[in-house]
Design a protein around this motif. Structure first.
Motif, mmCIF file in Angstrom:
data_model
loop_
_atom_site.group_PDB
_atom_site.id
_atom_site.type_symbol
_atom_site.label_atom_id
_atom_site.label_comp_id
_atom_site.label_asym_id
_atom_site.label_seq_id
_atom_site.Cartn_x
_atom_site.Cartn_y
_atom_site.Cartn_z
ATOM 1 N N PRO A 127 33.753 -57.044 12.227
ATOM 2 C CA PRO A 127 34.696 -57.704 11.324
ATOM 3 C C PRO A 127 35.586 -58.770 11.983
ATOM 4 C CG PRO A 127 35.409 -55.446 11.772
ATOM 5 C CD PRO A 127 34.043 -55.599 12.370
ATOM 6 N N SER A 128 35.825 -58.673 13.287
ATOM 7 C CA SER A 128 36.696 -59.661 13.939
ATOM 8 C C SER A 128 35.889 -60.938 14.204
ATOM 9 C CB SER A 128 37.291 -59.081 15.231
ATOM 10 O OG SER A 128 38.111 -57.979 14.922
ATOM 11 N N ALA A 129 36.205 -61.989 13.410
ATOM 12 C CA ALA A 129 35.335 -63.166 13.345
ATOM 13 C C ALA A 129 35.248 -63.919 14.669
ATOM 14 C CB ALA A 129 35.809 -64.094 12.233
ATOM 15 N N ASN A 130 36.343 -63.955 15.444
ATOM 16 C CA ASN A 130 36.309 -64.736 16.692
ATOM 17 C C ASN A 130 35.321 -64.143 17.698
ATOM 18 O OD1 ASN A 130 38.151 -62.514 16.873
ATOM 19 N ND2 ASN A 130 39.240 -63.454 18.570
ATOM 20 N N VAL A 131 35.336 -62.818 17.845
ATOM 21 C CA VAL A 131 34.408 -62.217 18.808
ATOM 22 C C VAL A 131 32.980 -62.199 18.246
ATOM 23 C CG1 VAL A 131 36.123 -60.946 20.149
ATOM 24 C CG2 VAL A 131 35.152 -59.862 18.108
ATOM 25 N N ALA A 132 32.872 -62.038 16.907
ATOM 26 C CA ALA A 132 31.547 -62.089 16.267
ATOM 27 C C ALA A 132 30.885 -63.450 16.507
ATOM 28 C CB ALA A 132 31.671 -61.815 14.770
ATOM 29 N N ASP A 133 31.701 -64.519 16.483
ATOM 30 C CA ASP A 133 31.171 -65.875 16.714
ATOM 31 C C ASP A 133 30.572 -66.009 18.110
ATOM 32 O OD1 ASP A 133 31.633 -66.908 14.241
ATOM 33 O OD2 ASP A 133 33.591 -67.802 14.746
ATOM 34 N N ILE A 134 31.222 -65.376 19.082
ATOM 35 C CA ILE A 134 30.699 -65.438 20.458
ATOM 36 C C ILE A 134 29.318 -64.774 20.495
ATOM 37 C CG2 ILE A 134 31.065 -64.715 22.857
ATOM 38 C CD1 ILE A 134 34.045 -64.851 22.359
ATOM 39 N N ALA A 135 29.216 -63.618 19.824
ATOM 40 C CA ALA A 135 27.925 -62.913 19.797
ATOM 41 C C ALA A 135 26.859 -63.800 19.141
ATOM 42 C CB ALA A 135 28.069 -61.594 19.039
ATOM 43 N N ARG A 136 27.221 -64.438 18.029
ATOM 44 C CA ARG A 136 26.254 -65.315 17.339
ATOM 45 C C ARG A 136 25.814 -66.456 18.234
ATOM 46 N NH1 ARG A 136 29.973 -65.105 13.099
ATOM 47 N NH2 ARG A 136 29.466 -63.289 11.833
ATOM 48 N N SER A 137 26.763 -66.976 19.033
ATOM 49 C CA SER A 137 26.410 -68.088 19.928
ATOM 50 C C SER A 137 25.408 -67.630 20.993
ATOM 51 C CB SER A 137 27.669 -68.687 20.572
ATOM 52 O OG SER A 137 28.148 -67.815 21.570
ATOM 53 N N LYS A 138 25.294 -66.322 21.202
ATOM 54 C CA LYS A 138 24.286 -65.795 22.135
ATOM 55 C C LYS A 138 22.990 -65.453 21.411
ATOM 56 C CE LYS A 138 27.806 -63.339 24.909
ATOM 57 N NZ LYS A 138 28.343 -61.966 25.133
ATOM 58 N N GLY A 139 22.949 -65.782 20.112
ATOM 59 C CA GLY A 139 21.722 -65.524 19.346
ATOM 60 C C GLY A 139 21.629 -64.110 18.797
ATOM 61 N N ILE A 140 22.741 -63.411 18.780
ATOM 62 C CA ILE A 140 22.737 -62.026 18.286
ATOM 63 C C ILE A 140 23.079 -62.025 16.793
ATOM 64 C CG2 ILE A 140 23.889 -59.780 18.504
ATOM 65 C CD1 ILE A 140 24.485 -60.736 21.473
ATOM 66 N N GLU A 141 22.232 -61.390 16.000
ATOM 67 C CA GLU A 141 22.462 -61.292 14.556
ATOM 68 C C GLU A 141 23.743 -60.505 14.314
ATOM 69 O OE1 GLU A 141 20.669 -62.681 12.205
ATOM 70 O OE2 GLU A 141 19.084 -63.410 13.540
ATOM 71 N N THR A 142 24.713 -61.135 13.660
ATOM 72 C CA THR A 142 26.002 -60.461 13.488
ATOM 73 C C THR A 142 26.570 -60.722 12.099
ATOM 74 O OG1 THR A 142 26.420 -60.859 15.845
ATOM 75 C CG2 THR A 142 28.299 -60.134 14.525
ATOM 76 N N LEU A 143 27.069 -59.659 11.492
ATOM 77 C CA LEU A 143 27.666 -59.743 10.163
ATOM 78 C C LEU A 143 29.152 -59.443 10.314
ATOM 79 C CD1 LEU A 143 26.677 -59.897 7.165
ATOM 80 C CD2 LEU A 143 26.692 -57.393 7.202
ATOM 81 N N SER A 144 30.017 -60.345 9.805
ATOM 82 C CA SER A 144 31.454 -60.093 9.946
ATOM 83 C C SER A 144 31.999 -59.320 8.758
ATOM 84 C CB SER A 144 32.216 -61.401 10.128
ATOM 85 O OG SER A 144 32.168 -61.770 11.470
#
Ligand code: SAH
Ligand code: TMP
Ligand code: ZN
Length: 407
Positions: A127-144
Protein backbone atom coordinates in the motif's frame (compact mmCIF):
# COMPACT_ATOMS: atom_id res chain seq x y z
CA UNK A 1 -11.00 -2.50 28.42
CA UNK A 2 -10.91 -3.24 24.72
CA UNK A 3 -12.01 -6.12 22.49
CA UNK A 4 -9.46 -8.68 21.32
CA UNK A 5 -9.00 -8.25 17.58
CA UNK A 6 -8.93 -12.01 17.09
CA UNK A 7 -11.66 -13.44 19.31
CA UNK A 8 -13.53 -10.35 20.63
CA UNK A 9 -12.94 -11.22 24.32
CA UNK A 10 -12.60 -8.22 26.67
CA UNK A 11 -8.95 -7.42 27.39
CA UNK A 12 -7.66 -5.02 30.05
CA UNK A 13 -4.37 -3.32 29.18
CA UNK A 14 -1.50 -4.14 31.56
CA UNK A 15 0.73 -1.24 30.55
CA UNK A 16 0.42 2.25 29.17
CA UNK A 17 3.20 4.12 27.40
CA UNK A 18 1.41 7.47 27.45
CA UNK A 19 0.83 9.68 24.41
CA UNK A 20 2.65 8.43 21.31
CA UNK A 21 3.06 9.93 17.83
CA UNK A 22 3.16 7.97 14.53
CA UNK A 23 6.40 5.96 14.86
CA UNK A 24 7.52 6.61 11.27
CA UNK A 25 5.96 10.08 11.14
CA UNK A 26 9.15 12.11 10.62
CA UNK A 27 8.13 15.72 10.26
CA UNK A 28 9.16 19.30 9.49
CA UNK A 29 9.07 22.15 12.00
CA UNK A 30 5.91 23.53 10.38
CA UNK A 31 4.13 20.25 11.12
CA UNK A 32 4.88 20.21 14.88
CA UNK A 33 1.67 22.00 15.79
CA UNK A 34 -0.63 19.50 14.04
CA UNK A 35 1.22 16.36 15.05
CA UNK A 36 -1.07 13.39 15.78
CA UNK A 37 -0.87 11.57 19.13
CA UNK A 38 -2.75 8.60 20.60
CA UNK A 39 -2.63 6.77 23.93
CA UNK A 40 -0.50 3.63 23.51
CA UNK A 41 -1.55 0.73 25.74
CA UNK A 42 -0.98 -3.00 25.46
CA UNK A 43 -2.81 -6.09 26.70
CA UNK A 44 -2.82 -9.86 26.26
CA UNK A 45 -6.05 -11.73 25.51
CA UNK A 46 -6.70 -14.39 28.16
CA UNK A 47 -8.75 -16.44 25.70
CA UNK A 48 -6.49 -16.59 22.60
CA UNK A 49 -3.14 -15.31 24.02
CA UNK A 50 -2.78 -12.50 21.49
CA UNK A 51 -0.51 -9.64 22.66
CA UNK A 52 -1.87 -6.46 21.10
CA UNK A 53 -2.26 -2.69 21.22
CA UNK A 54 -5.47 -1.36 22.74
CA UNK A 55 -5.86 1.48 20.23
CA UNK A 56 -3.98 2.40 17.09
CA UNK A 57 -3.92 5.12 14.41
CA UNK A 58 -5.68 4.33 11.10
CA UNK A 59 -3.57 2.28 8.63
CA UNK A 60 -3.69 5.21 6.15
CA UNK A 61 -2.01 7.46 8.74
CA UNK A 62 0.96 5.08 8.84
CA UNK A 63 1.22 3.61 5.32
CA UNK A 64 1.03 6.07 2.45
CA UNK A 65 2.96 7.69 -0.42
CA UNK A 66 5.77 8.85 1.86
CA UNK A 67 6.31 5.83 4.09
CA UNK A 68 9.72 6.27 5.72
CA UNK A 69 10.89 2.64 5.94
CA UNK A 70 12.91 1.37 2.97
CA UNK A 71 13.71 -2.32 3.46
CA UNK A 72 16.82 -2.45 1.27
CA UNK A 73 18.87 0.05 3.31
CA UNK A 74 20.30 -2.75 5.42
CA UNK A 75 22.88 -5.01 3.75
CA UNK A 76 22.21 -7.66 6.37
CA UNK A 77 18.46 -7.69 5.64
CA UNK A 78 19.26 -7.91 1.91
CA UNK A 79 21.18 -11.08 2.51
CA UNK A 80 18.48 -12.39 4.86
CA UNK A 81 15.83 -11.99 2.15
CA UNK A 82 18.11 -13.59 -0.45
CA UNK A 83 18.19 -16.63 1.84
CA UNK A 84 14.46 -16.38 2.51
CA UNK A 85 13.71 -16.54 -1.24
CA UNK A 86 16.10 -19.47 -1.66
CA UNK A 87 14.27 -21.28 1.15
CA UNK A 88 10.85 -20.67 -0.46
CA UNK A 89 12.23 -21.87 -3.79
CA UNK A 90 13.77 -25.05 -2.42
CA UNK A 91 10.88 -26.02 -0.13
CA UNK A 92 7.76 -24.89 -1.97
CA UNK A 93 8.40 -23.71 -5.55
CA UNK A 94 11.10 -25.56 -7.47
CA UNK A 95 9.18 -28.79 -8.01
CA UNK A 96 5.94 -27.10 -9.10
CA UNK A 97 4.61 -26.16 -12.50
CA UNK A 98 4.33 -22.39 -13.02
CA UNK A 99 4.02 -21.54 -9.31
CA UNK A 100 2.54 -18.24 -8.14
CA UNK A 101 3.87 -16.27 -5.14
CA UNK A 102 2.01 -13.43 -3.42
CA UNK A 103 3.89 -11.24 -0.95
CA UNK A 104 2.13 -8.81 1.39
CA UNK A 105 4.04 -5.66 2.34
CA UNK A 106 6.70 -6.32 -0.29
CA UNK A 107 8.09 -2.79 0.25
CA UNK A 108 10.92 -1.98 -2.21
CA UNK A 109 11.07 -5.57 -3.47
CA UNK A 110 13.86 -6.75 -1.17
CA UNK A 111 12.52 -10.34 -1.25
CA UNK A 112 10.45 -10.54 -4.45
CA UNK A 113 13.40 -9.45 -6.61
CA UNK A 114 14.85 -12.93 -6.03
CA UNK A 115 11.56 -14.61 -6.91
CA UNK A 116 11.36 -12.52 -10.08
CA UNK A 117 14.97 -13.39 -11.00
CA UNK A 118 14.03 -17.05 -10.84
CA UNK A 119 11.27 -16.36 -13.36
CA UNK A 120 8.36 -17.22 -11.06
CA UNK A 121 4.93 -15.61 -11.34
CA UNK A 122 4.63 -13.18 -8.45
CA UNK A 123 2.66 -10.28 -7.07
CA UNK A 124 3.57 -7.81 -4.33
CA UNK A 125 0.75 -6.13 -2.41
CA UNK A 126 2.24 -2.93 -1.03
CA UNK A 127 0.00 0.00 0.00
CA UNK A 128 2.86 2.49 0.54
CA UNK A 129 3.16 3.95 -2.96
CA UNK A 130 6.70 5.35 -2.71
CA UNK A 131 8.31 2.02 -1.82
CA UNK A 132 5.99 0.14 -4.21
CA UNK A 133 7.30 2.39 -7.02
CA UNK A 134 10.87 1.33 -6.27
CA UNK A 135 9.82 -2.32 -6.55
CA UNK A 136 8.08 -1.63 -9.87
CA UNK A 137 11.21 0.08 -11.17
CA UNK A 138 12.97 -3.27 -10.58
CA UNK A 139 10.35 -5.00 -12.72
CA UNK A 140 8.47 -6.52 -9.79
CA UNK A 141 4.70 -6.80 -10.23
CA UNK A 142 3.25 -4.68 -7.44
CA UNK A 143 -0.24 -3.59 -6.48
CA UNK A 144 -0.60 -0.58 -4.17
CA UNK A 145 -3.47 -1.68 -1.95
CA UNK A 146 -4.05 -2.90 1.58
CA UNK A 147 -4.43 -6.68 1.65
CA UNK A 148 -7.81 -7.88 2.97
CA UNK A 149 -10.37 -10.63 2.34
CA UNK A 150 -11.95 -8.47 -0.37
CA UNK A 151 -8.69 -8.02 -2.22
CA UNK A 152 -7.81 -11.72 -1.81
CA UNK A 153 -11.06 -12.72 -3.51
CA UNK A 154 -10.38 -10.31 -6.38
CA UNK A 155 -6.79 -11.56 -6.76
CA UNK A 156 -7.93 -15.18 -6.77
CA UNK A 157 -10.31 -14.63 -9.63
CA UNK A 158 -7.86 -12.40 -11.54
CA UNK A 159 -4.62 -14.39 -11.20
CA UNK A 160 -5.67 -17.79 -9.87
CA UNK A 161 -4.72 -19.32 -6.55
CA UNK A 162 -1.28 -19.04 -4.96
CA UNK A 163 1.28 -21.72 -4.16
CA UNK A 164 2.89 -19.47 -1.57
CA UNK A 165 1.56 -16.45 0.28
CA UNK A 166 4.31 -14.81 2.25
CA UNK A 167 5.22 -11.73 4.24
CA UNK A 168 7.87 -10.51 6.65
CA UNK A 169 7.33 -7.87 9.30
CA UNK A 170 3.87 -7.23 7.87
CA UNK A 171 1.36 -9.66 9.41
CA UNK A 172 1.85 -8.02 12.82
CA UNK A 173 1.04 -4.65 11.15
CA UNK A 174 -2.48 -5.51 9.97
CA UNK A 175 -5.21 -4.90 12.56
CA UNK A 176 -7.98 -6.92 10.88
CA UNK A 177 -6.19 -10.24 11.20
CA UNK A 178 -9.43 -12.18 10.67
CA UNK A 179 -9.92 -10.56 7.27
CA UNK A 180 -6.30 -11.27 6.32
CA UNK A 181 -6.38 -14.89 7.52
CA UNK A 182 -9.68 -15.57 5.73
CA UNK A 183 -8.27 -13.87 2.62
CA UNK A 184 -5.11 -15.98 2.62
CA UNK A 185 -7.10 -19.16 3.27
CA UNK A 186 -9.20 -18.38 0.18
CA UNK A 187 -6.21 -17.42 -1.96
CA UNK A 188 -4.08 -20.51 -1.28
CA UNK A 189 -4.17 -23.65 -3.41
CA UNK A 190 -5.20 -26.74 -1.38
CA UNK A 191 -1.49 -27.69 -1.24
CA UNK A 192 -0.25 -24.12 -0.85
CA UNK A 193 1.52 -22.60 2.18
CA UNK A 194 1.57 -19.37 4.12
CA UNK A 195 5.07 -18.44 5.32
CA UNK A 196 5.55 -15.35 7.42
CA UNK A 197 7.93 -13.94 10.00
CA UNK A 198 7.65 -11.22 12.60
CA UNK A 199 9.38 -10.01 15.76
CA UNK A 200 8.81 -12.69 18.41
CA UNK A 201 7.04 -11.94 21.68
CA UNK A 202 9.32 -14.33 23.62
CA UNK A 203 12.38 -12.29 22.60
CA UNK A 204 10.71 -8.96 23.39
CA UNK A 205 9.87 -10.12 26.93
CA UNK A 206 13.28 -11.75 27.47
CA UNK A 207 15.25 -8.74 26.19
CA UNK A 208 12.93 -6.09 27.65
CA UNK A 209 12.85 -4.62 24.15
CA UNK A 210 9.76 -2.53 24.75
CA UNK A 211 10.82 -0.49 21.71
CA UNK A 212 9.25 -3.23 19.52
CA UNK A 213 5.93 -1.89 20.76
CA UNK A 214 4.76 0.95 18.51
CA UNK A 215 1.74 1.88 16.39
CA UNK A 216 2.56 -0.33 13.38
CA UNK A 217 3.08 -3.41 15.55
CA UNK A 218 -0.55 -3.92 16.47
CA UNK A 219 0.37 -7.51 17.46
CA UNK A 220 3.43 -9.19 18.93
CA UNK A 221 3.01 -12.85 18.00
CA UNK A 222 3.82 -16.08 19.78
CA UNK A 223 3.51 -19.60 18.41
CA UNK A 224 0.42 -20.08 20.57
CA UNK A 225 -1.36 -16.87 19.49
CA UNK A 226 -0.58 -17.43 15.79
CA UNK A 227 -1.84 -21.02 15.97
CA UNK A 228 -5.07 -19.83 17.59
CA UNK A 229 -5.67 -16.91 15.22
CA UNK A 230 -5.22 -18.86 11.99
CA UNK A 231 -6.96 -22.08 13.03
CA UNK A 232 -10.18 -20.05 13.09
CA UNK A 233 -9.80 -19.82 9.30
CA UNK A 234 -8.79 -23.41 8.55
CA UNK A 235 -5.03 -22.77 8.49
CA UNK A 236 -2.82 -24.92 10.67
CA UNK A 237 0.70 -24.26 12.00
CA UNK A 238 2.95 -26.97 10.55
CA UNK A 239 6.41 -25.62 11.39
CA UNK A 240 8.12 -22.72 13.15
CA UNK A 241 11.76 -21.64 13.03
CA UNK A 242 13.39 -18.86 15.06
CA UNK A 243 15.25 -16.11 13.16
CA UNK A 244 17.90 -13.70 14.41
CA UNK A 245 16.50 -10.71 12.49
CA UNK A 246 15.02 -7.65 14.21
CA UNK A 247 16.41 -8.69 17.56
CA UNK A 248 14.67 -12.07 17.48
CA UNK A 249 11.89 -13.15 15.12
CA UNK A 250 9.90 -16.29 14.40
CA UNK A 251 9.05 -17.77 11.02
CA UNK A 252 5.62 -19.44 10.91
CA UNK A 253 4.62 -21.96 8.25
CA UNK A 254 0.89 -22.61 7.92
CA UNK A 255 -1.12 -24.81 5.58
CA UNK A 256 -4.75 -25.76 5.00
CA UNK A 257 -5.78 -28.04 7.87
CA UNK A 258 -4.73 -31.65 7.33
CA UNK A 259 -2.78 -30.98 4.13
CA UNK A 260 0.73 -31.41 5.63
CA UNK A 261 2.38 -33.22 8.54
CA UNK A 262 2.92 -31.07 11.62
CA UNK A 263 6.60 -30.87 12.55
CA UNK A 264 7.71 -31.41 16.18
CA UNK A 265 8.94 -27.76 16.28
CA UNK A 266 5.36 -26.59 16.86
CA UNK A 267 4.77 -28.50 20.11
CA UNK A 268 8.36 -27.89 21.20
CA UNK A 269 7.89 -24.12 20.94
CA UNK A 270 4.53 -24.28 22.70
CA UNK A 271 6.38 -25.89 25.59
CA UNK A 272 9.10 -23.25 25.51
CA UNK A 273 6.39 -20.58 25.70
CA UNK A 274 4.71 -22.27 28.66
CA UNK A 275 8.06 -22.45 30.47
CA UNK A 276 8.65 -18.76 29.74
CA UNK A 277 5.23 -17.98 31.21
CA UNK A 278 3.87 -16.23 28.12
CA UNK A 279 0.35 -17.16 29.27
CA UNK A 280 0.79 -15.94 32.84
CA UNK A 281 -0.19 -12.42 33.92
CA UNK A 282 2.83 -12.21 36.29
CA UNK A 283 5.13 -12.31 33.27
CA UNK A 284 3.61 -9.10 31.92
CA UNK A 285 3.53 -7.40 35.33
CA UNK A 286 7.25 -8.14 35.60
CA UNK A 287 7.83 -6.93 32.03
CA UNK A 288 6.17 -3.63 32.90
CA UNK A 289 8.44 -3.25 35.94
CA UNK A 290 11.50 -4.17 33.87
CA UNK A 291 10.55 -1.46 31.35
CA UNK A 292 10.25 1.14 34.13
CA UNK A 293 13.71 0.20 35.43
CA UNK A 294 15.20 0.24 31.93
CA UNK A 295 13.74 3.71 31.31
CA UNK A 296 15.09 5.05 34.61
CA UNK A 297 18.59 3.67 33.95
CA UNK A 298 18.73 5.16 30.46
CA UNK A 299 17.51 8.56 31.64
CA UNK A 300 19.99 8.58 34.55
CA UNK A 301 22.88 7.62 32.28
CA UNK A 302 22.07 10.38 29.81
CA UNK A 303 21.64 12.91 32.61
CA UNK A 304 25.03 11.99 34.13
CA UNK A 305 26.78 12.26 30.75
CA UNK A 306 25.18 15.64 30.03
CA UNK A 307 26.38 16.93 33.43
CA UNK A 308 29.89 15.87 32.37
CA UNK A 309 29.39 17.92 29.20
CA UNK A 310 29.47 14.94 26.82
CA UNK A 311 28.03 15.04 23.31
CA UNK A 312 25.44 12.31 22.66
CA UNK A 313 23.81 11.49 19.31
CA UNK A 314 21.34 8.79 18.29
CA UNK A 315 22.26 6.16 15.68
CA UNK A 316 19.40 4.91 13.44
CA UNK A 317 16.11 6.83 13.46
CA UNK A 318 14.17 3.57 13.73
CA UNK A 319 10.45 3.34 14.33
CA UNK A 320 11.48 1.64 17.57
CA UNK A 321 13.33 4.81 18.64
CA UNK A 322 10.03 6.70 18.64
CA UNK A 323 8.84 4.49 21.50
CA UNK A 324 12.10 4.88 23.43
CA UNK A 325 12.30 8.66 23.10
CA UNK A 326 8.65 9.34 23.92
CA UNK A 327 8.32 6.75 26.68
CA UNK A 328 11.56 7.89 28.35
CA UNK A 329 11.03 11.60 27.74
CA UNK A 330 14.37 12.07 25.93
CA UNK A 331 14.58 15.15 23.71
CA UNK A 332 16.88 17.47 21.73
CA UNK A 333 18.41 18.79 24.97
CA UNK A 334 19.78 15.26 25.56
CA UNK A 335 20.50 14.06 22.04
CA UNK A 336 22.00 16.46 19.52
CA UNK A 337 20.69 14.66 16.45
CA UNK A 338 19.97 11.15 15.15
CA UNK A 339 21.98 9.94 12.19
CA UNK A 340 20.13 7.82 9.61
CA UNK A 341 20.84 6.70 6.04
CA UNK A 342 17.23 7.16 4.85
CA UNK A 343 17.10 10.28 2.61
CA UNK A 344 13.38 10.78 3.40
CA UNK A 345 14.12 11.12 7.13
CA UNK A 346 17.13 13.46 6.79
CA UNK A 347 16.46 17.16 7.40
CA UNK A 348 13.29 16.26 9.29
CA UNK A 349 12.64 15.78 13.02
CA UNK A 350 11.86 12.66 15.01
CA UNK A 351 8.18 12.05 15.85
CA UNK A 352 7.10 13.52 19.19
CA UNK A 353 10.60 14.19 20.58
CA UNK A 354 11.54 16.49 17.66
CA UNK A 355 15.23 15.60 17.50
CA UNK A 356 16.84 16.58 14.15
CA UNK A 357 17.70 13.74 11.74
CA UNK A 358 21.00 14.00 9.85
CA UNK A 359 22.79 11.92 7.27
CA UNK A 360 25.79 9.68 7.90
CA UNK A 361 28.23 12.51 7.00
CA UNK A 362 27.16 14.50 10.06
CA UNK A 363 28.35 11.56 12.17
CA UNK A 364 31.63 10.75 10.43
CA UNK A 365 32.51 14.45 9.98
CA UNK A 366 32.44 15.24 13.71
CA UNK A 367 32.28 12.19 15.96
CA UNK A 368 30.34 12.62 19.23
CA UNK A 369 31.48 11.20 22.59
CA UNK A 370 28.55 8.78 22.72
CA UNK A 371 26.17 7.24 20.19
CA UNK A 372 22.90 5.77 21.46
CA UNK A 373 22.30 2.75 19.23
CA UNK A 374 18.60 2.78 18.37
CA UNK A 375 19.20 0.34 15.48
CA UNK A 376 20.55 -2.29 17.93
CA UNK A 377 19.10 -5.06 15.74
CA UNK A 378 21.67 -4.05 13.09
CA UNK A 379 24.54 -3.83 15.60
CA UNK A 380 26.93 -6.20 13.77
CA UNK A 381 26.48 -4.40 10.45
CA UNK A 382 26.89 -0.99 12.10
CA UNK A 383 29.87 -1.83 14.35
CA UNK A 384 31.76 -3.29 11.43
CA UNK A 385 31.34 -0.12 9.40
CA UNK A 386 32.05 2.29 12.29
CA UNK A 387 35.52 1.02 13.25
CA UNK A 388 36.95 4.56 12.94
CA UNK A 389 34.46 5.89 15.47
CA UNK A 390 35.57 3.26 17.96
CA UNK A 391 39.27 3.92 17.25
CA UNK A 392 38.70 7.63 17.80
CA UNK A 393 37.47 6.81 21.33
CA UNK A 394 33.74 6.97 20.54
CA UNK A 395 31.47 4.96 22.83
CA UNK A 396 28.15 3.21 22.21
CA UNK A 397 25.16 3.32 24.53
CA UNK A 398 23.02 0.18 24.37
CA UNK A 399 19.68 -0.29 26.13
CA UNK A 400 18.66 -3.81 25.02
CA UNK A 401 18.82 -6.18 26.84
CA UNK A 402 20.21 -3.77 29.44
CA UNK A 403 21.43 -0.21 29.61
CA UNK A 404 25.21 -0.16 29.23
CA UNK A 405 28.13 1.65 27.61
CA UNK A 406 30.63 -0.17 25.39
CA UNK A 407 33.51 1.02 23.23
N1 SAH B 1 8.61 -6.85 4.16
C1 SAH B 1 9.46 -5.71 4.32
C2 SAH B 1 8.70 -4.45 4.78
C3 SAH B 1 8.22 -4.43 6.20
S1 SAH B 1 7.52 -2.85 6.66
C4 SAH B 1 10.59 -6.00 5.27
O1 SAH B 1 10.53 -6.96 6.04
O2 SAH B 1 11.55 -5.23 5.29
C5 SAH B 1 5.79 -3.19 6.63
C6 SAH B 1 5.19 -3.04 5.26
O3 SAH B 1 3.83 -3.53 5.29
C7 SAH B 1 5.12 -1.60 4.77
O4 SAH B 1 5.79 -1.50 3.55
C8 SAH B 1 3.62 -1.32 4.67
O5 SAH B 1 3.27 -0.43 3.65
C9 SAH B 1 3.03 -2.71 4.46
N2 SAH B 1 1.63 -2.92 4.85
C10 SAH B 1 0.95 -2.34 5.87
N3 SAH B 1 -0.33 -2.76 5.89
C11 SAH B 1 -0.48 -3.63 4.86
C12 SAH B 1 -1.57 -4.38 4.35
N4 SAH B 1 -2.81 -4.33 4.90
N5 SAH B 1 -1.36 -5.16 3.26
C13 SAH B 1 -0.13 -5.25 2.68
N6 SAH B 1 0.93 -4.54 3.12
C14 SAH B 1 0.77 -3.74 4.20
P1 TMP C 1 14.91 -0.97 11.49
O1 TMP C 1 15.60 -1.24 12.80
O2 TMP C 1 13.44 -0.81 11.64
O3 TMP C 1 15.32 -1.97 10.45
O4 TMP C 1 15.41 0.46 11.00
C1 TMP C 1 16.77 0.73 10.79
C2 TMP C 1 16.98 2.21 10.57
O5 TMP C 1 18.35 2.50 10.76
C3 TMP C 1 16.61 2.69 9.19
O6 TMP C 1 16.02 3.98 9.27
C4 TMP C 1 17.94 2.76 8.46
C5 TMP C 1 18.89 3.09 9.58
N1 TMP C 1 20.23 2.55 9.39
C6 TMP C 1 21.32 3.43 9.39
O7 TMP C 1 21.14 4.64 9.54
N2 TMP C 1 22.56 2.92 9.21
C7 TMP C 1 22.79 1.58 9.03
O8 TMP C 1 23.94 1.14 8.87
C8 TMP C 1 21.66 0.67 9.06
C9 TMP C 1 21.85 -0.80 8.90
C10 TMP C 1 20.40 1.22 9.25
ZN1 ZN D 1 -8.45 -13.13 21.87
Amino acid sequence: MFKCRVCHTDVSPFMTFGQMPIANGFLTEEQFEDEFFYEMEVGVCSACSMFQLAGQPEPQQMFHQSYAFYSSLSAHMQSHFGNFAAYLDEEYLSRRIDPFVVELGSNDGIMLQHIKERGYRHLGVEPSANVADIARSKGIETLSEFFSLDLALRLGSLHGKADVVTCANVMCHIPDINSVAAGIASLLKPDGVLVFEDPYLGNVIEKISYDQIYDEHVFLFSVRSVGNAFSRHGLELVDVTPQETHGGSMRYILAPKGSRPIKPSVSEWLQVESRQGLDVQDTYDKFKKDCDVSRMKLKNLIKALKIEGKRIVGYGATSKSTSVLNYCGIGPEDIEYITDTTPLKQGKFSPGAHIPIRGHDAFTGDYPDYALLFAWNHANEIFSKEGDYKRSGGKWILFVPEVKVIN
